[in-house]
Design a protein around this motif. Structure first.
Motif, PDB file in Angstrom:
ATOM      1  N   GLN A 173      43.951  67.080 -52.124  1.00  0.00           N
ATOM      2  CA  GLN A 173      45.080  66.280 -51.628  1.00  0.00           C
ATOM      3  C   GLN A 173      44.435  65.783 -50.028  1.00  0.00           C
ATOM      4  OE1 GLN A 173      47.965  66.127 -52.811  1.00  0.00           O
ATOM      5  NE2 GLN A 173      47.088  67.424 -54.570  1.00  0.00           N
ATOM      6  N   HIS A 174      43.614  64.473 -50.387  1.00  0.00           N
ATOM      7  CA  HIS A 174      42.758  64.247 -49.391  1.00  0.00           C
ATOM      8  C   HIS A 174      43.866  63.201 -48.342  1.00  0.00           C
ATOM      9  CE1 HIS A 174      42.859  60.610 -51.906  1.00  0.00           C
ATOM     10  NE2 HIS A 174      42.551  59.893 -51.021  1.00  0.00           N
ATOM     11  N   GLU A 175      44.754  62.744 -48.974  1.00  0.00           N
ATOM     12  CA  GLU A 175      45.829  61.887 -47.954  1.00  0.00           C
ATOM     13  C   GLU A 175      46.517  62.855 -47.074  1.00  0.00           C
ATOM     14  OE1 GLU A 175      48.322  59.914 -50.785  1.00  0.00           O
ATOM     15  OE2 GLU A 175      46.714  58.297 -51.311  1.00  0.00           O
ATOM     16  N   GLU A 176      46.948  64.113 -47.679  1.00  0.00           N
ATOM     17  CA  GLU A 176      47.420  64.942 -46.505  1.00  0.00           C
ATOM     18  C   GLU A 176      46.614  65.655 -45.569  1.00  0.00           C
ATOM     19  OE1 GLU A 176      50.426  66.373 -46.079  1.00  0.00           O
ATOM     20  OE2 GLU A 176      51.352  65.482 -47.959  1.00  0.00           O
ATOM     21  N   ALA A 177      45.106  65.586 -46.238  1.00  0.00           N
ATOM     22  CA  ALA A 177      43.897  66.191 -45.060  1.00  0.00           C
ATOM     23  C   ALA A 177      43.850  64.948 -43.943  1.00  0.00           C
ATOM     24  CB  ALA A 177      42.743  66.292 -45.614  1.00  0.00           C
ATOM     25  N   LEU A 178      44.023  63.596 -44.364  1.00  0.00           N
ATOM     26  CA  LEU A 178      43.875  62.615 -43.443  1.00  0.00           C
ATOM     27  C   LEU A 178      44.946  62.555 -42.505  1.00  0.00           C
ATOM     28  CD1 LEU A 178      42.431  59.720 -45.588  1.00  0.00           C
ATOM     29  CD2 LEU A 178      41.307  61.089 -43.929  1.00  0.00           C
ATOM     30  N   ARG A 179      46.369  62.912 -43.034  1.00  0.00           N
ATOM     31  CA  ARG A 179      47.390  62.773 -42.249  1.00  0.00           C
ATOM     32  C   ARG A 179      47.169  63.937 -41.161  1.00  0.00           C
ATOM     33  NH1 ARG A 179      51.619  65.725 -41.680  1.00  0.00           N
ATOM     34  NH2 ARG A 179      51.168  66.962 -43.665  1.00  0.00           N
ATOM     35  N   LEU A 180      46.796  65.107 -41.507  1.00  0.00           N
ATOM     36  CA  LEU A 180      46.565  66.162 -40.510  1.00  0.00           C
ATOM     37  C   LEU A 180      45.600  65.624 -39.376  1.00  0.00           C
ATOM     38  CD1 LEU A 180      46.243  69.235 -42.796  1.00  0.00           C
ATOM     39  CD2 LEU A 180      48.270  68.780 -41.075  1.00  0.00           C
ATOM     40  N   VAL A 181      44.541  65.064 -39.579  1.00  0.00           N
ATOM     41  CA  VAL A 181      43.924  64.357 -38.655  1.00  0.00           C
ATOM     42  C   VAL A 181      44.619  63.548 -37.882  1.00  0.00           C
ATOM     43  CG1 VAL A 181      41.540  63.404 -38.175  1.00  0.00           C
ATOM     44  CG2 VAL A 181      41.833  65.023 -40.113  1.00  0.00           C
ATOM     45  N   GLU A 182      45.207  62.663 -38.403  1.00  0.00           N
ATOM     46  CA  GLU A 182      45.899  61.683 -37.684  1.00  0.00           C
ATOM     47  C   GLU A 182      46.840  62.321 -36.742  1.00  0.00           C
ATOM     48  OE1 GLU A 182      47.301  59.028 -40.389  1.00  0.00           O
ATOM     49  OE2 GLU A 182      45.452  58.088 -40.918  1.00  0.00           O
ATOM     50  N   ASP A 183      47.661  63.335 -37.296  1.00  0.00           N
ATOM     51  CA  ASP A 183      48.889  64.120 -36.274  1.00  0.00           C
ATOM     52  C   ASP A 183      48.310  64.816 -35.306  1.00  0.00           C
ATOM     53  OD1 ASP A 183      50.247  62.815 -38.224  1.00  0.00           O
ATOM     54  OD2 ASP A 183      50.810  64.607 -39.476  1.00  0.00           O
ATOM     55  N   MET A 184      46.950  65.583 -35.191  1.00  0.00           N
ATOM     56  CA  MET A 184      46.444  66.461 -34.554  1.00  0.00           C
ATOM     57  C   MET A 184      46.656  66.032 -32.988  1.00  0.00           C
ATOM     58  SD  MET A 184      43.083  67.938 -36.141  1.00  0.00           S
ATOM     59  CE  MET A 184      42.623  69.265 -35.024  1.00  0.00           C
ATOM     60  N   SER A 185      46.523  64.732 -32.739  1.00  0.00           N
ATOM     61  CA  SER A 185      46.405  64.227 -31.224  1.00  0.00           C
ATOM     62  C   SER A 185      47.879  64.104 -30.665  1.00  0.00           C
ATOM     63  CB  SER A 185      45.932  62.843 -31.102  1.00  0.00           C
ATOM     64  OG  SER A 185      46.608  62.097 -32.147  1.00  0.00           O
ATOM     65  N   TRP A 186      48.842  64.327 -31.556  1.00  0.00           N
ATOM     66  CA  TRP A 186      50.239  64.495 -31.028  1.00  0.00           C
ATOM     67  C   TRP A 186      51.145  65.427 -31.662  1.00  0.00           C
ATOM     68  CZ3 TRP A 186      54.176  63.592 -34.420  1.00  0.00           C
ATOM     69  CH2 TRP A 186      54.078  63.203 -35.555  1.00  0.00           C
ATOM     70  N   SER A 209      36.969  69.289 -38.047  1.00  0.00           N
ATOM     71  CA  SER A 209      38.233  68.448 -38.790  1.00  0.00           C
ATOM     72  C   SER A 209      37.752  67.286 -39.501  1.00  0.00           C
ATOM     73  CB  SER A 209      39.055  67.935 -37.602  1.00  0.00           C
ATOM     74  OG  SER A 209      39.225  68.896 -36.424  1.00  0.00           O
ATOM     75  N   ILE A 210      36.782  66.569 -38.679  1.00  0.00           N
ATOM     76  CA  ILE A 210      36.419  65.289 -39.529  1.00  0.00           C
ATOM     77  C   ILE A 210      35.536  65.695 -40.833  1.00  0.00           C
ATOM     78  CG2 ILE A 210      34.883  63.345 -39.168  1.00  0.00           C
ATOM     79  CD1 ILE A 210      37.397  63.122 -37.445  1.00  0.00           C
ATOM     80  N   THR A 211      34.671  66.729 -40.530  1.00  0.00           N
ATOM     81  CA  THR A 211      33.581  67.248 -41.836  1.00  0.00           C
ATOM     82  C   THR A 211      34.636  67.501 -43.050  1.00  0.00           C
ATOM     83  OG1 THR A 211      31.916  67.664 -40.234  1.00  0.00           O
ATOM     84  CG2 THR A 211      31.782  68.737 -42.502  1.00  0.00           C
ATOM     85  N   GLN A 232      37.043  55.558 -37.496  1.00  0.00           N
ATOM     86  CA  GLN A 232      37.847  56.283 -36.524  1.00  0.00           C
ATOM     87  C   GLN A 232      37.071  57.285 -35.528  1.00  0.00           C
ATOM     88  OE1 GLN A 232      41.234  57.963 -38.783  1.00  0.00           O
ATOM     89  NE2 GLN A 232      41.978  55.799 -39.481  1.00  0.00           N
ATOM     90  N   THR A 233      36.304  57.797 -36.242  1.00  0.00           N
ATOM     91  CA  THR A 233      35.308  58.936 -35.573  1.00  0.00           C
ATOM     92  C   THR A 233      34.385  58.362 -34.522  1.00  0.00           C
ATOM     93  OG1 THR A 233      35.327  60.299 -37.472  1.00  0.00           O
ATOM     94  CG2 THR A 233      33.857  60.984 -35.773  1.00  0.00           C
ATOM     95  N   HIS A 234      33.850  57.059 -34.988  1.00  0.00           N
ATOM     96  CA  HIS A 234      33.044  56.190 -33.996  1.00  0.00           C
ATOM     97  C   HIS A 234      33.893  56.069 -32.612  1.00  0.00           C
ATOM     98  CE1 HIS A 234      29.218  55.839 -35.839  1.00  0.00           C
ATOM     99  NE2 HIS A 234      29.802  55.657 -37.007  1.00  0.00           N
TER     100      HIS A 234
END
Length: 486
Positions: A173-186, A209-211, A232-234
């Motif tokens: 479920q990589h799309e959910e994983a990416l959403r969690l990363v994007e959501d973490m900052s807010w 998180s990124i790994t 985004q990590t850069h």
């Protein structure tokens, strides 16, 4: 009192912690002790109880080595339950694949449900870890939301468990994983009903998180998403360095990333660049190569390949006069030869090489930018571009390397001059430049690499030179003119 209960002093370690108000005064008067002695005994009781808790937790953790979750639960229920013992037992359940038992323990011992433990992030993180190991991503997301509702703010580790659970799910479920990363900052901000001490800082992505998110994308085979996450990590790394007021320049190369991320980021680089170059090879159509010959070229060594191998022993340069052999060489070796130079530049760890790459591809981004001489120049339209001269460049592989690297790091357009003593290479250079200009690299567009909404057109021209002669030799006039202009 001591006469009636002679074992009372030995029972002091079993008193709840901390002792109730006035306990020291009552105990000192009842036992005929001085107040200081009573205080010492209470301190001893606290130390003894802490030691007992640690021993219990250690014993439970040891059960994880044999995946004996039943024994872990027995040990937990045989003594006074504390948060760390509970977390340890849940962890053993997770290692044993018994995530359901782990959640049952969490509910059973919750103080809000009549249990003995006020659940905190330690307990929830253990449960999330159990869910992660079994790839139970939906339950992990629900537990994250439950934590917030209960006033327990998820930590970065909490969210990382959920990200990893998304990656280990079948299918990933990589799309959910990416959403969690994007959501973490807010999303995971302290809320009004936060009950566990002072409100902590907002949760932000870290290397874990990124790994974990990259691993989820890799399992799903979505390399484009991996590429975007690396970019985004850069950006995050560059912003962190700017906030810290360091002189490291912007983050665009592999060595700029946090160390734990580099291994997966390198795999993303190699896979994306491989796909880019293979896609471009399909678009290259040299004039001297018939369509029916293309398939055989990829599996069979050409005459030129054999001659080049022999020249490495004899020292005699082979002939490049055959247009058909030059075309075959271009198609056969384009992905591997272009990748070699790009790998050296992107994966390089030497500071001065990193600085040079940044200076030519992202002017103003290099290490110690003050006073550095730039190889990037403005063209007639005022656009900042990277100028490259490739000596003995043959079919233009160096040009492709620089163009590929520039697109990957969001750099400027590339103007390349390919020089070689065999004039016939010009046809191959033109076919390579035409394919790149018309198709890009066929995997990601310029919008992904900072192109302002339009695909950049990298430019390449051909000239003649002889690298076996001195620089001032008449055959190297093109080299002299190029260097004099810069």
């Amino acid at each position: 009192l001591v006469g009636r209960f002679p074992r009372l002093p030995s029972l002091l370690p079993l008193l709840p912690l901390p002792p109730p108000p006035g306990a020291r005064r009552v105990l000192s008067s009842s036992l005929g002790m001085e107040p200081v002695a009573a205080a010492d005994d209470c301190s001893h009781a606290a130390a003894s109880e802490i030691a007992a808790d640690r021993m219990l937790t250690t014993a439970i953790v040891a059960c994880g080595k044999t995946r004996d979750f039943k024994r872990a639960i027995e040990l937990l229920n045989s003594s006074r339950v504390n948060a760390y013992g509970l977390a340890a037992a849940i962890g053993v359940c997770g290692k044993s694949g018994q995530w359901q038992k782990g959640l049952e323990l969490l509910r059973q011992h919750d103080a809000k449900a009549g249990g003995a433990v006020e659940l905190d992030e330690v307990c929830f993180n253990a449960a999330l870890g159990a869910l992660e190991k079994s790839g139970r991503w939906q339950e992990a997301l629900e537990l994250l939301n439950e934590m917030r509702d209960l006033g327990v703010l998820p930590t970065t580790r909490s969210v990382n468990h959920a990200i990893s659970a998304c990656g280990k799910a079948l299918p990933s479920q990589h799309e959910e994983a990416l959403r969690l990363v994007e959501d973490m900052s807010w999303r995971w901000q302290p809320c009004e009903n936060h009950t566990h001490g002072a409100a902590p800082a907002p949760v932000v992505p870290d290397a874990g998180s990124i790994t974990s998110a990259l691993a989820a994308c890799e399992r799903a085979g979505d390399w484009d998403a991996s590429f975007r996450l690396i970019q985004q990590t850069h950006e995050l790394t560059s912003n962190a360095e700017a906030d810290a007021d360091t002189d490291n320049g912007c983050s665009i190369l592999l060595n700029d990333l946090p160390a734990p991320v580099r291994k997966r980021a390198e795999r993303v680089w190699r896979e994306v660049t491989k796909r880019c170059l293979l896609s471009l090879r399909e678009a290259v159509r040299p004039a001297h190569l018939a369509e029916e010959e293309r398939a055989a070229v990829l599996t069979t060594r050409t005459e030129l390949d054999v001659a080049l191998s022999a020249s490495a022993v004899s020292g005699m340069m082979p002939s490049f006069e055959s247009g058909s052999e030059r075309a075959k060489y271009t198609i056969r070796h384009l992905p591997t030869r272009a990748a070699k130079v790009a790998d050296i530049l992107y994966l390089q760890q030497t500071d001065f090489v990193q600085a040079a790459v940044k200076r030519v591809l992202r002017p103003g981004c290099e290490l110690g930018a003050a006073g550095a001489a730039g190889a990037a120049e403005d063209d007639a339209e005022g656009e900042r571009r990277c100028n490259v001269m490739s000596l003995g460049g043959g079919p233009g592989f160096d040009f492709l390397s620089m163009a590929l690297l520039s697109d990957y790091v969001g750099g400027v357009g590339v103007d390349a001059l390919v020089l070689d003593y065999e004039a016939g290479w010009e046809e191959c250079v033109e076919s390579v430049a035409e394919a790149l200009g018309a198709n890009g690299f066929g995997v990601y567009s310029a919008e992904d690499s900072g192109g302002g909404g339009q695909r950049r057109r990298h430019r390449c021209t051909f000239g003649e030179c002889d690298i076996t002669q001195a620089l001032d030799h008449p055959s190297n006039v093109a080299v002299q003119k190029y260097m004099a202009a810069r």
